[in-house]
Write a protein that holds these residues in place. Structure first.
Motif, PDB file in Angstrom:
ATOM      1  N   THR A   1       0.820  -1.216   0.000  1.00 44.22           N
ATOM      2  CA  THR A   1       0.000   0.000   0.000  1.00 44.22           C
ATOM      3  C   THR A   1       0.858   1.273   0.000  1.00 44.22           C
ATOM      4  OG1 THR A   1      -0.233  -0.207   2.387  1.00 44.22           O
ATOM      5  CG2 THR A   1      -2.017  -1.097   1.051  1.00 44.22           C
ATOM      6  N   ASN A   2       2.123   1.141   0.403  1.00 39.89           N
ATOM      7  CA  ASN A   2       3.003   2.325   0.335  1.00 39.89           C
ATOM      8  C   ASN A   2       3.169   2.817  -1.095  1.00 39.89           C
ATOM      9  OD1 ASN A   2       3.544   2.408   3.103  1.00 39.89           O
ATOM     10  ND2 ASN A   2       5.123   0.820   2.883  1.00 39.89           N
ATOM     11  N   LEU A   3       3.167   1.871  -2.038  1.00 40.44           N
ATOM     12  CA  LEU A   3       3.346   2.241  -3.444  1.00 40.44           C
ATOM     13  C   LEU A   3       2.148   3.012  -3.981  1.00 40.44           C
ATOM     14  CD1 LEU A   3       4.969  -1.047  -4.804  1.00 40.44           C
ATOM     15  CD2 LEU A   3       6.071   1.193  -4.616  1.00 40.44           C
ATOM     16  N   ALA A   4       1.033   2.923  -3.276  1.00 39.41           N
ATOM     17  CA  ALA A   4      -0.186   3.602  -3.746  1.00 39.41           C
ATOM     18  C   ALA A   4      -0.236   5.069  -3.316  1.00 39.41           C
ATOM     19  CB  ALA A   4      -1.421   2.875  -3.209  1.00 39.41           C
ATOM     20  N   GLU A   5       0.759   5.477  -2.572  1.00 36.07           N
ATOM     21  CA  GLU A   5       0.769   6.866  -2.109  1.00 36.07           C
ATOM     22  C   GLU A   5       0.772   7.815  -3.313  1.00 36.07           C
ATOM     23  OE1 GLU A   5       3.426   9.769   0.682  1.00 36.07           O
ATOM     24  OE2 GLU A   5       3.862   7.630   0.759  1.00 36.07           O
ATOM     25  N   GLU A   6      -0.137   8.738  -3.322  1.00 28.84           N
ATOM     26  CA  GLU A   6      -0.267   9.746  -4.391  1.00 28.84           C
ATOM     27  C   GLU A   6      -0.656   9.133  -5.735  1.00 28.84           C
ATOM     28  OE1 GLU A   6       3.189  12.297  -4.431  1.00 28.84           O
ATOM     29  OE2 GLU A   6       2.632  13.182  -2.514  1.00 28.84           O
ATOM     30  N   PHE A   7      -1.016   7.851  -5.751  1.00 31.36           N
ATOM     31  CA  PHE A   7      -1.340   7.223  -7.032  1.00 31.36           C
ATOM     32  C   PHE A   7      -2.590   7.839  -7.666  1.00 31.36           C
ATOM     33  CE2 PHE A   7      -2.917   3.891  -9.909  1.00 31.36           C
ATOM     34  CZ  PHE A   7      -1.768   3.679 -10.661  1.00 31.36           C
ATOM     35  N   ALA A   8      -3.508   8.294  -6.822  1.00 32.93           N
ATOM     36  CA  ALA A   8      -4.725   8.915  -7.355  1.00 32.93           C
ATOM     37  C   ALA A   8      -4.378  10.121  -8.237  1.00 32.93           C
ATOM     38  CB  ALA A   8      -5.643   9.335  -6.212  1.00 32.93           C
ATOM     39  N   TYR A   9      -3.342  10.864  -7.843  1.00 34.55           N
ATOM     40  CA  TYR A   9      -2.924  12.020  -8.652  1.00 34.55           C
ATOM     41  C   TYR A   9      -2.365  11.552 -10.002  1.00 34.55           C
ATOM     42  CZ  TYR A   9      -3.266  14.795  -4.362  1.00 34.55           C
ATOM     43  OH  TYR A   9      -3.723  15.419  -3.235  1.00 34.55           O
ATOM     44  N   ARG A  10      -1.599  10.468  -9.961  1.00 37.34           N
ATOM     45  CA  ARG A  10      -1.004   9.928 -11.189  1.00 37.34           C
ATOM     46  C   ARG A  10      -2.108   9.513 -12.175  1.00 37.34           C
ATOM     47  NH1 ARG A  10       4.115   8.230 -12.065  1.00 37.34           N
ATOM     48  NH2 ARG A  10       4.752   8.084  -9.896  1.00 37.34           N
ATOM     49  N   CYS A  11      -3.148   8.855 -11.646  1.00 35.68           N
ATOM     50  CA  CYS A  11      -4.278   8.421 -12.470  1.00 35.68           C
ATOM     51  C   CYS A  11      -4.978   9.622 -13.092  1.00 35.68           C
ATOM     52  CB  CYS A  11      -5.314   7.691 -11.622  1.00 35.68           C
ATOM     53  SG  CYS A  11      -4.994   5.965 -11.453  1.00 35.68           S
ATOM     54  N   LYS A  12      -5.247  10.603 -12.267  1.00 36.14           N
ATOM     55  CA  LYS A  12      -5.975  11.781 -12.732  1.00 36.14           C
ATOM     56  C   LYS A  12      -5.175  12.512 -13.806  1.00 36.14           C
ATOM     57  CE  LYS A  12      -8.786  15.188 -13.098  1.00 36.14           C
ATOM     58  NZ  LYS A  12     -10.197  15.146 -13.455  1.00 36.14           N
ATOM     59  N   GLN A  13      -3.875  12.705 -13.554  1.00 34.85           N
ATOM     60  CA  GLN A  13      -3.041  13.422 -14.520  1.00 34.85           C
ATOM     61  C   GLN A  13      -3.008  12.692 -15.855  1.00 34.85           C
ATOM     62  OE1 GLN A  13       1.303  13.460 -14.067  1.00 34.85           O
ATOM     63  NE2 GLN A  13       1.245  15.685 -14.341  1.00 34.85           N
ATOM     64  N   ALA A  14      -3.044  11.367 -15.791  1.00 31.01           N
ATOM     65  CA  ALA A  14      -2.992  10.564 -17.012  1.00 31.01           C
ATOM     66  C   ALA A  14      -4.340  10.498 -17.723  1.00 31.01           C
ATOM     67  CB  ALA A  14      -2.517   9.149 -16.670  1.00 31.01           C
ATOM     68  N   GLY A  15      -5.340  11.115 -17.151  1.00 30.81           N
ATOM     69  CA  GLY A  15      -6.665  11.065 -17.786  1.00 30.81           C
ATOM     70  C   GLY A  15      -7.403   9.775 -17.498  1.00 30.81           C
ATOM     71  N   HIS A  16      -7.039   9.117 -16.410  1.00 34.03           N
ATOM     72  CA  HIS A  16      -7.665   7.833 -16.090  1.00 34.03           C
ATOM     73  C   HIS A  16      -8.465   7.850 -14.795  1.00 34.03           C
ATOM     74  CE1 HIS A  16      -6.712   5.009 -19.275  1.00 34.03           C
ATOM     75  NE2 HIS A  16      -5.722   5.830 -19.520  1.00 34.03           N
ATOM     76  N   LEU A  17      -8.992   9.023 -14.458  1.00 35.60           N
ATOM     77  CA  LEU A  17      -9.953   9.067 -13.364  1.00 35.60           C
ATOM     78  C   LEU A  17     -11.342   9.258 -13.972  1.00 35.60           C
ATOM     79  CD1 LEU A  17     -10.736   9.136 -10.370  1.00 35.60           C
ATOM     80  CD2 LEU A  17     -10.367  11.610 -10.414  1.00 35.60           C
ATOM     81  N   ALA A  18     -12.176   8.215 -13.871  1.00 35.26           N
ATOM     82  CA  ALA A  18     -13.514   8.277 -14.469  1.00 35.26           C
ATOM     83  C   ALA A  18     -14.403   9.184 -13.616  1.00 35.26           C
ATOM     84  CB  ALA A  18     -14.116   6.878 -14.540  1.00 35.26           C
ATOM     85  N   SER A  19     -15.087  10.094 -14.269  1.00 37.92           N
ATOM     86  CA  SER A  19     -15.955  10.996 -13.501  1.00 37.92           C
ATOM     87  C   SER A  19     -17.207  10.263 -13.027  1.00 37.92           C
ATOM     88  CB  SER A  19     -16.303  12.225 -14.339  1.00 37.92           C
ATOM     89  OG  SER A  19     -16.743  11.837 -15.622  1.00 37.92           O
ATOM     90  N   LYS A  20     -17.872   9.561 -13.941  1.00 43.86           N
ATOM     91  CA  LYS A  20     -19.018   8.741 -13.512  1.00 43.86           C
ATOM     92  C   LYS A  20     -18.509   7.337 -13.186  1.00 43.86           C
ATOM     93  CE  LYS A  20     -22.651  11.257 -15.908  1.00 43.86           C
ATOM     94  NZ  LYS A  20     -23.836  11.170 -16.791  1.00 43.86           N
ATOM     95  N   MET A  21     -17.734   7.290 -12.124  1.00 44.21           N
ATOM     96  CA  MET A  21     -16.999   6.062 -11.782  1.00 44.21           C
ATOM     97  C   MET A  21     -17.903   4.853 -11.591  1.00 44.21           C
ATOM     98  SD  MET A  21     -13.914   4.861 -11.209  1.00 44.21           S
ATOM     99  CE  MET A  21     -12.643   5.871 -10.427  1.00 44.21           C
ATOM    100  N   ARG A  22     -19.136   5.072 -11.151  1.00 46.83           N
ATOM    101  CA  ARG A  22     -19.986   3.899 -10.863  1.00 46.83           C
ATOM    102  C   ARG A  22     -20.142   2.992 -12.082  1.00 46.83           C
ATOM    103  NH1 ARG A  22     -26.231   6.296 -10.916  1.00 46.83           N
ATOM    104  NH2 ARG A  22     -25.570   8.433 -11.232  1.00 46.83           N
TER     105      ARG A  22
END
Ligand SMILES: *Cc1c(COP(=O)(O)O)cnc(C)c1O
Length: 349
Positions: free
Chosen positions: A224-245
């Motif tokens: 889980t340490n490797l997941a630190e700040e990973f959400a930012y990496r996803c978002k910057q790459a265009g891989h954060l779904a807005s309608k995630m459901r």
């Protein structure tokens, strides 16, 4: 007007299959009312919990649109740009991702290793680490394995444990490209944790699309340490779904029902049926040691050509020297038998 079904394309890829009922129904159930966006919805929470349950313990979970992004973002999170990723020379990250791992990691080099049946071996990993340790060469930091492999073989628990042990000895992290993880789990008949967490996998890219969804892969960070700040990496790459459901409801559908495993078993069984049939054909040589959902076979050139003329689609697969017939959750016995019947007729002609 396109035809609603293109006959013959089912063996070209497991991506030619439609969405399976469990995934489709879950999206319908999720398609009610307003819910928070960007993953703050109950479907996403449930999908994360079900994935943690599937692997029997804590993990950080993320969802992206496809496997190239999953692999590339995971690898980028595991390396610095001056590091190297050790992978098999047939690995999807090398042959089919257009340099995305290098791109997302700002230049981390993939170092390619040989290995029979598209599998890495501990000795090969050790050799790659030991042959150079000077500052002029990129420093090996990650081992990437594909489970099931690009040649439809599967790493056993013991093989993975030996690779995990080698990684620990050399301070390497272990990444698993599990675009067909379900097929591997089904082939081995073992709990998912036995071939991931228990053998030292740090990050798993868990395939949803080829398992029966319309779109989407999950990233499972056992470290889980490797997941630190990973959400930012996803978002910057265009891989954060807005309608995630809509990305996560299918996971709930497939995991809650056990459909993920049933789908993979069906795909593997279709491949087994096809393999048995091909073995009985004159001039056809089945290649490799299939365990998952693709069959590789050397066909007489005239037979391959006439099958294609009949409308059957399949790829000549680099590295196997033969044709690749890919089966999916949706491949039926009737479709396998129809292909075999055509092959039998054309081989005799
Ligand atoms: C299909 C596949 C992927 C994912 O590919 P995308 O087209 O980016 O979704 C990753 N690894 C392997 C081994 C695959 O077969």
């Amino acid at each position: 007007m396109p035809r609603s079904v293109i006959p013959g394309c089912q063996f070209a890829s497991d991506n030619t299959a439609p969405i399976c009922p469990e995934a489709w129904e879950a999206v319908e159930r999720a398609n009610v009312g307003c819910l928070p966006s960007y993953g703050n919805d109950p479907w996403t929470a449930r999908a994360c919990d079900l994935i943690r349950e599937m692997f029997g313990g804590p993990a950080e979970v993320f969802f992206v649109f496809n496997g190239t992004a999953a692999n590339s973002l995971a690898l980028a999170a595991m390396c610095q740009s001056y590091h190297a990723i050790l992978c098999h020379e047939l690995a999807h990250v090398e042959t089919d991702e257009c340099g995305a791992p290098e791109f997302y990691s700002n230049g981390t080099k993939l170092l390619l290793l040989p290995g029979v049946h598209a599998k890495l071996e501990p000795a090969g990993i050790a050799h790659a680490v030991e042959r150079r340790r000077d500052v002029h060469y990129p420093k090996p930091r990650v081992v990437s394995v594909t489970q099931a492999t690009e040649l439809s073989t599967v790493y056993s628990i013991e093989e993975l444990a030996a690779i995990g042990e080698t990684c620990r000895r050399y301070g390497l992290r272990l990444h698993m490209d599990g675009a067909r993880f379900a097929n591997a789990a089904a082939a081995l008949g073992v709990p998912p944790a036995r071939i991931t967490r228990d053998v030292g996998v740090d990050v798993l890219c868990l395939g949803g699309t080829k398992n029966g969804m319309g779109v989407g892969e999950a990233l499972v960070f056992f470290d889980t340490n490797l997941a630190e700040e990973f959400a930012y990496r996803c978002k910057q790459a265009g891989h954060l779904a807005s309608k995630m459901r809509y990305l996560t409801a299918p996971w709930v559908g497939l995991l809650q029902s056990g459909g993920w495993l049933a789908n993979a078993r069906r795909a593997n069984a279709a491949a087994a049926r096809l393999e048995t049939g091909l073995r009985g054909l004159p001039g056809v040589e089945v290649l490799g040691q299939r365990q998952a959902n693709a069959v590789f076979a050397r066909l007489p050139a005239a037979l391959a050509q006439s099958l294609r003329a009949e409308g059957w689609q399949f790829y000549d697969f680099i590295g196997s020297g033969g044709c690749r017939f890919m089966c999916s959750w949706a491949t039926t016995d009737a479709e396998v038998d129809a292909l075999l019947a055509d092959a039998r007729r054309l081989a005799a002609a």
